[in-house]
Design a protein around this motif. Structure first.
Motif, PDB file in Angstrom:
ATOM      1  N   TYR A   1       0.845  -1.189   0.000  1.00  0.00           N
ATOM      2  CA  TYR A   1       0.000   0.000   0.000  1.00  0.00           C
ATOM      3  C   TYR A   1       0.887   1.248   0.000  1.00  0.00           C
ATOM      4  O   TYR A   1       2.038   1.204   0.442  1.00  0.00           O
ATOM      5  CB  TYR A   1      -0.861   0.059   1.263  1.00  0.00           C
ATOM      6  N   ALA A   2       0.314   2.357  -0.456  1.00  0.00           N
ATOM      7  CA  ALA A   2       1.028   3.629  -0.382  1.00  0.00           C
ATOM      8  C   ALA A   2       0.056   4.719   0.054  1.00  0.00           C
ATOM      9  O   ALA A   2      -1.087   4.748  -0.393  1.00  0.00           O
ATOM     10  CB  ALA A   2       1.653   3.986  -1.727  1.00  0.00           C
ATOM     11  N   SER A   3       0.499   5.581   0.956  1.00  0.00           N
ATOM     12  CA  SER A   3      -0.306   6.735   1.361  1.00  0.00           C
ATOM     13  C   SER A   3       0.297   8.023   0.829  1.00  0.00           C
ATOM     14  O   SER A   3      -0.347   9.059   0.793  1.00  0.00           O
ATOM     15  CB  SER A   3      -0.413   6.805   2.894  1.00  0.00           C
ATOM     16  N   SER A   4       1.573   7.934   0.439  1.00  0.00           N
ATOM     17  CA  SER A   4       2.275   9.073  -0.149  1.00  0.00           C
ATOM     18  C   SER A   4       3.502   8.534  -0.866  1.00  0.00           C
ATOM     19  O   SER A   4       3.870   7.365  -0.704  1.00  0.00           O
ATOM     20  CB  SER A   4       2.680  10.090   0.925  1.00  0.00           C
ATOM     21  N   ASP A   5       4.130   9.374  -1.661  1.00  0.00           N
ATOM     22  CA  ASP A   5       5.327   8.955  -2.383  1.00  0.00           C
ATOM     23  C   ASP A   5       6.537   9.098  -1.466  1.00  0.00           C
ATOM     24  O   ASP A   5       7.150  10.154  -1.367  1.00  0.00           O
ATOM     25  CB  ASP A   5       5.502   9.805  -3.645  1.00  0.00           C
ATOM     26  N   TYR A   6       6.888   7.996  -0.779  1.00  0.00           N
ATOM     27  CA  TYR A   6       7.980   8.063   0.190  1.00  0.00           C
ATOM     28  C   TYR A   6       9.344   8.247  -0.478  1.00  0.00           C
ATOM     29  O   TYR A   6      10.326   8.555   0.195  1.00  0.00           O
ATOM     30  CB  TYR A   6       7.998   6.810   1.080  1.00  0.00           C
ATOM     31  N   THR A   7       9.421   8.056  -1.793  1.00  0.00           N
ATOM     32  CA  THR A   7      10.696   8.300  -2.467  1.00  0.00           C
ATOM     33  C   THR A   7      11.014   9.793  -2.549  1.00  0.00           C
ATOM     34  O   THR A   7      12.142  10.170  -2.875  1.00  0.00           O
ATOM     35  CB  THR A   7      10.690   7.709  -3.888  1.00  0.00           C
ATOM     36  N   SER A   8      10.011  10.637  -2.246  1.00  0.00           N
ATOM     37  CA  SER A   8      10.247  12.087  -2.244  1.00  0.00           C
ATOM     38  C   SER A   8      10.723  12.583  -0.879  1.00  0.00           C
ATOM     39  O   SER A   8      10.939  13.781  -0.702  1.00  0.00           O
ATOM     40  CB  SER A   8       8.952  12.828  -2.629  1.00  0.00           C
ATOM     41  N   TRP A   9      10.907  11.678   0.077  1.00  0.00           N
ATOM     42  CA  TRP A   9      11.353  12.071   1.410  1.00  0.00           C
ATOM     43  C   TRP A   9      12.863  12.256   1.493  1.00  0.00           C
ATOM     44  O   TRP A   9      13.378  12.638   2.543  1.00  0.00           O
ATOM     45  CB  TRP A   9      10.929  11.027   2.451  1.00  0.00           C
ATOM     46  N   GLY A  10      13.581  11.964   0.441  1.00  0.00           N
ATOM     47  CA  GLY A  10      15.030  12.136   0.455  1.00  0.00           C
ATOM     48  C   GLY A  10      15.773  10.823   0.278  1.00  0.00           C
ATOM     49  O   GLY A  10      15.197   9.728   0.342  1.00  0.00           O
ATOM     50  N   THR A  11      17.067  10.924   0.064  1.00  0.00           N
ATOM     51  CA  THR A  11      17.913   9.758  -0.214  1.00  0.00           C
ATOM     52  C   THR A  11      17.926   8.768   0.948  1.00  0.00           C
ATOM     53  O   THR A  11      17.892   7.551   0.750  1.00  0.00           O
ATOM     54  CB  THR A  11      19.353  10.206  -0.511  1.00  0.00           C
ATOM     55  N   PHE A  12      17.962   9.287   2.178  1.00  0.00           N
ATOM     56  CA  PHE A  12      17.987   8.411   3.345  1.00  0.00           C
ATOM     57  C   PHE A  12      16.775   7.485   3.362  1.00  0.00           C
ATOM     58  O   PHE A  12      16.900   6.277   3.587  1.00  0.00           O
ATOM     59  CB  PHE A  12      18.031   9.255   4.619  1.00  0.00           C
ATOM     60  N   SER A  13      15.581   8.040   3.105  1.00  0.00           N
ATOM     61  CA  SER A  13      14.362   7.229   3.137  1.00  0.00           C
ATOM     62  C   SER A  13      14.349   6.218   1.995  1.00  0.00           C
ATOM     63  O   SER A  13      13.883   5.085   2.166  1.00  0.00           O
ATOM     64  CB  SER A  13      13.121   8.127   3.058  1.00  0.00           C
ATOM     65  N   ILE A  14      14.868   6.596   0.829  1.00  0.00           N
ATOM     66  CA  ILE A  14      14.904   5.668  -0.307  1.00  0.00           C
ATOM     67  C   ILE A  14      15.757   4.449   0.029  1.00  0.00           C
ATOM     68  O   ILE A  14      15.372   3.301  -0.232  1.00  0.00           O
ATOM     69  CB  ILE A  14      15.452   6.379  -1.570  1.00  0.00           C
ATOM     70  N   ILE A  15      16.918   4.696   0.646  1.00  0.00           N
ATOM     71  CA  ILE A  15      17.801   3.594   1.022  1.00  0.00           C
ATOM     72  C   ILE A  15      17.142   2.706   2.073  1.00  0.00           C
ATOM     73  O   ILE A  15      17.197   1.469   1.995  1.00  0.00           O
ATOM     74  CB  ILE A  15      19.150   4.145   1.544  1.00  0.00           C
ATOM     75  N   VAL A  16      16.496   3.321   3.061  1.00  0.00           N
ATOM     76  CA  VAL A  16      15.822   2.544   4.105  1.00  0.00           C
ATOM     77  C   VAL A  16      14.736   1.666   3.504  1.00  0.00           C
ATOM     78  O   VAL A  16      14.653   0.464   3.794  1.00  0.00           O
ATOM     79  CB  VAL A  16      15.222   3.476   5.180  1.00  0.00           C
ATOM     80  N   PHE A  17      13.897   2.230   2.644  1.00  0.00           N
ATOM     81  CA  PHE A  17      12.811   1.451   2.054  1.00  0.00           C
ATOM     82  C   PHE A  17      13.335   0.364   1.121  1.00  0.00           C
ATOM     83  O   PHE A  17      12.733  -0.702   1.009  1.00  0.00           O
ATOM     84  CB  PHE A  17      11.833   2.368   1.313  1.00  0.00           C
ATOM     85  N   PHE A  18      14.463   0.620   0.470  1.00  0.00           N
ATOM     86  CA  PHE A  18      15.059  -0.422  -0.373  1.00  0.00           C
ATOM     87  C   PHE A  18      15.488  -1.605   0.480  1.00  0.00           C
ATOM     88  O   PHE A  18      15.239  -2.761   0.129  1.00  0.00           O
ATOM     89  CB  PHE A  18      16.248   0.147  -1.144  1.00  0.00           C
ATOM     90  N   PHE A  19      16.115  -1.333   1.619  1.00  0.00           N
ATOM     91  CA  PHE A  19      16.522  -2.427   2.510  1.00  0.00           C
ATOM     92  C   PHE A  19      15.308  -3.151   3.096  1.00  0.00           C
ATOM     93  O   PHE A  19      15.331  -4.381   3.276  1.00  0.00           O
ATOM     94  CB  PHE A  19      17.416  -1.897   3.628  1.00  0.00           C
ATOM     95  N   LEU A  20      14.248  -2.414   3.404  1.00  0.00           N
ATOM     96  CA  LEU A  20      13.043  -3.035   3.963  1.00  0.00           C
ATOM     97  C   LEU A  20      12.393  -4.000   2.988  1.00  0.00           C
ATOM     98  O   LEU A  20      11.679  -4.923   3.390  1.00  0.00           O
ATOM     99  CB  LEU A  20      12.032  -1.953   4.375  1.00  0.00           C
ATOM    100  N   THR A  21      12.631  -3.787   1.691  1.00  0.00           N
ATOM    101  CA  THR A  21      12.089  -4.690   0.674  1.00  0.00           C
ATOM    102  C   THR A  21      12.561  -6.121   0.895  1.00  0.00           C
ATOM    103  O   THR A  21      11.856  -7.075   0.564  1.00  0.00           O
ATOM    104  CB  THR A  21      12.528  -4.214  -0.733  1.00  0.00           C
ATOM    105  N   PHE A  22      13.741  -6.277   1.494  1.00  0.00           N
ATOM    106  CA  PHE A  22      14.334  -7.605   1.652  1.00  0.00           C
ATOM    107  C   PHE A  22      13.969  -8.264   2.987  1.00  0.00           C
ATOM    108  O   PHE A  22      14.456  -9.351   3.275  1.00  0.00           O
ATOM    109  CB  PHE A  22      15.862  -7.499   1.550  1.00  0.00           C
ATOM    110  N   VAL A  23      13.144  -7.637   3.782  1.00  0.00           N
ATOM    111  CA  VAL A  23      12.878  -8.168   5.127  1.00  0.00           C
ATOM    112  C   VAL A  23      11.782  -9.224   5.110  1.00  0.00           C
ATOM    113  O   VAL A  23      12.027 -10.419   5.247  1.00  0.00           O
ATOM    114  CB  VAL A  23      12.518  -7.031   6.103  1.00  0.00           C
ATOM    115  N   GLY A  24      10.528  -8.812   4.931  1.00  0.00           N
ATOM    116  CA  GLY A  24       9.422  -9.762   4.941  1.00  0.00           C
ATOM    117  C   GLY A  24       8.853  -9.981   6.322  1.00  0.00           C
ATOM    118  O   GLY A  24       9.321  -9.420   7.315  1.00  0.00           O
ATOM    119  N   GLY A  25       7.835 -10.829   6.386  1.00  0.00           N
ATOM    120  CA  GLY A  25       7.151 -11.092   7.644  1.00  0.00           C
ATOM    121  C   GLY A  25       7.611 -12.385   8.286  1.00  0.00           C
ATOM    122  O   GLY A  25       8.749 -12.829   8.101  1.00  0.00           O
TER     123      GLY A  25
END
Length: 501
Positions: A333-357
């Motif tokens: 889901y998306a509530s806003s474009d988190y890629t517009s929050w800056g480079t730090f947030s982009i890197i964090v969300f990229f790493f979170l992609t590899f986590v899972g439940g």
């Protein structure tokens, strides 16, 4: 004795042949479920006067015909599924079912090509949530309902597979989560019937509770039902192009955040809770690790938005919690474009992609318990460097971790990273940019949904990608959902040599 051994050798091919017939027989019953499910959007479309109902009716009839043919042609006295055929069943089920799920998308005059229709169906049933469909707000409601149903059915199928099938196939260390059973070496699903009613009851109850809260808030009943199905299944399909950003109510986002977390927890723990084990959920080591892992990026990104973007604290906490949970649980889901929050947030969300439940949940990704096992062995290795003669017994949840489990996790890690990198290279070869190639490969294998960048990020979709890229991502989504190893084992010649022996 020699005569008995000779008879057994001659009997084995017969038994395997019966087991393969059983695979086709089970596929027939699974297609029957899809055929019945197709009647729901058929009835909804007919009631609302949408022409799309005819496409659903035709798809239901074709699926029922194929299902009936498989059941009648392949029925036998075989009543158990053997370990060797479990690999074939898990792969065939997640390849065949999306094909029939794609029929309404092709026949409902949505201007979708074969690959687009199949992409949407695979993304739905694997609960990935990536989409090639634009203009969701104006689509027929029956189509929107079918997209949600695909994810809801895929979610319950994923839980059943994770609880009853994959542990017995020894996929990626999942043998840690064997159900208590005798004869576990022979049957893939010895207690599936015992679990089915309770499992379905928990799944339906969580869905209804989520829908009720959505309906109390800003959503219509139709929106509430659709979003409840895709929230609990951690799928992420929405009835609007803006996803949950379409709704202005902050309470909806908090509700979604809660139920995404609930969908990403092991459903076996809910069953144990219902049986009176009150502390089953919060005492589980995997659940505690999952919650702690969510807390760290939420705190970090909240402070980032407050300090660097000047966002009010509670607004930042809501936005970050929702999007972090959405990506970590592979909902998308998306509530806003988190890629517009800056480079730090982009890197964090990229790493979170590899986590899972957690294991045995609807979430995809690498899964928390694998990180825990790798962490345990990393700590032991460091201690042995300091104290070479020390004797340490690695344990997980009070159980000794055998060498076979470590090998499974290590092999899965290698295949997981290798598959993402290989898929990213293939996408780059087709001309996609670095960000789209790498994040697209990661989000497909992890079954997350949105990638990064302007094309496939939370503000875009996958419709503009070339058809070859969509085929590659379809393969990636199926591989990720089937935990890789249960598919790759079919590519080993020894598997088919044994089948023909």
């Amino acid at each position: 004795m020699a005569q008995q051994l000779c008879m057994l050798r001659h009997l084995k091919p017969v038994l395997r042949g019966l087991a393969v017939r059983m695979v086709g027989f089970i596929l027939g019953y699974l297609l029957t479920v899809v055929s019945v499910a197709l009647l729901i959007p058929t009835a909804a479309g007919f009631a609302m006067g949408e022409p799309a109902w005819q496409a659903f009716a035709a798809a239901s009839a074709v699926t029922a015909f194929v299902a009936g043919t498989l059941i009648l042609a392949l029925r036998s006295q075989q009543d158990r599924l053997y370990l060797h055929e479990g690999f074939l069943l898990t792969t065939m089920a997640w390849v065949v079912l999306p094909v029939f799920g794609a029929l309404p998308f092709m026949w409902a005059r949505l201007d979708l090509s074969l690959v687009d229709a199949l992409f949407e169906s695979v993304s739905g049933i694997t609960t990935t949530g990536s989409t090639v469909v634009a203009g969701l707000d104006s689509l027929p409601r029956s189509i929107l309902l079918w997209r949600s149903l695909l994810q809801w059915l895929g979610g319950i199928g994923i839980i059943a597979m994770g609880v009853a099938v994959l542990p017995f196939l020894r996929v990626g260390g999942m043998q840690l989560f064997h159900m208590e059973s005798s004869d576990r070496s022979e049957k893939v699903m010895p207690r599936a019937k015992d679990f089915a009613i309770t499992l379905l009851s928990v799944y339906v109850s969580l869905t209804l509770a989520c829908a009720a809260l959505y309906a109390i808030e800003e959503m219509t009943y139709f929106e509430a039902i659709n979003h409840a199905m895709t929230t609990i299944s951690t799928g992420g399909y929405s009835t609007s192009d803006a996803s949950l950003g379409h709704f202005s109510s902050p309470v909806i986002q908090w509700t979604a955040t809660l139920f995404m977390v609930l969908g990403a927890l092991p459903f076996v723990l809910y069953m144990r809770f219902l049986k009176g084990e009150v502390g089953a959920i919060h005492k589980d080591g995997q659940v505690r690790a999952f919650v702690n892992l969510l807390a760290l990026p939420i705190v970090g990104l909240t402070l980032w938005l407050v300090l660097y973007d000047g966002v009010p604290f509670f607004d930042a906490l809501r936005l970050v919690s929702f999007n972090v949970v959405s990506i970590t649980t592979t909902t998308g889901y998306a509530s806003s474009d988190y890629t517009s929050w800056g480079t730090f947030s982009i890197i964090v969300f990229f790493f979170l992609t590899f986590v899972g439940g957690c294991s045995g949940s609807t979430a995809g990704g690498f899964k928390i318990y694998r990180y825990q096992i790798l962490g345990i062995f990393s700590r032991i290795s460091l201690k042995r460097l300091l104290f070479p003669n020390i004797v340490l017994l690695p344990k997980y949840a009070g159980r000794l971790i055998g060498a076979d489990i470590l090998r499974s996790v290590a092999s899965f890690f290698f295949l997981y990273v290798g598959t993402i990198l290989g898929l990213a290279l293939a996408l780059a070869f087709l001309g996609l940019d670095f960000e789209t190639s790498l994040s697209g490969a990661a989000t497909a294998v992890a079954n997350v949904g949105p990638g990064l960048g302007a094309i496939i990020g939370p503000a875009g979709n996958f419709s503009s990608l070339p058809d070859a890229a969509k085929w590659l991502l379809i393969i990636g989504m199926i591989l990720g959902r089937l935990e890789l190893m249960s598919v790759f084992v079919l590519l080993v010649p020894a598997y088919w040599e044994r089948r023909s022996s």
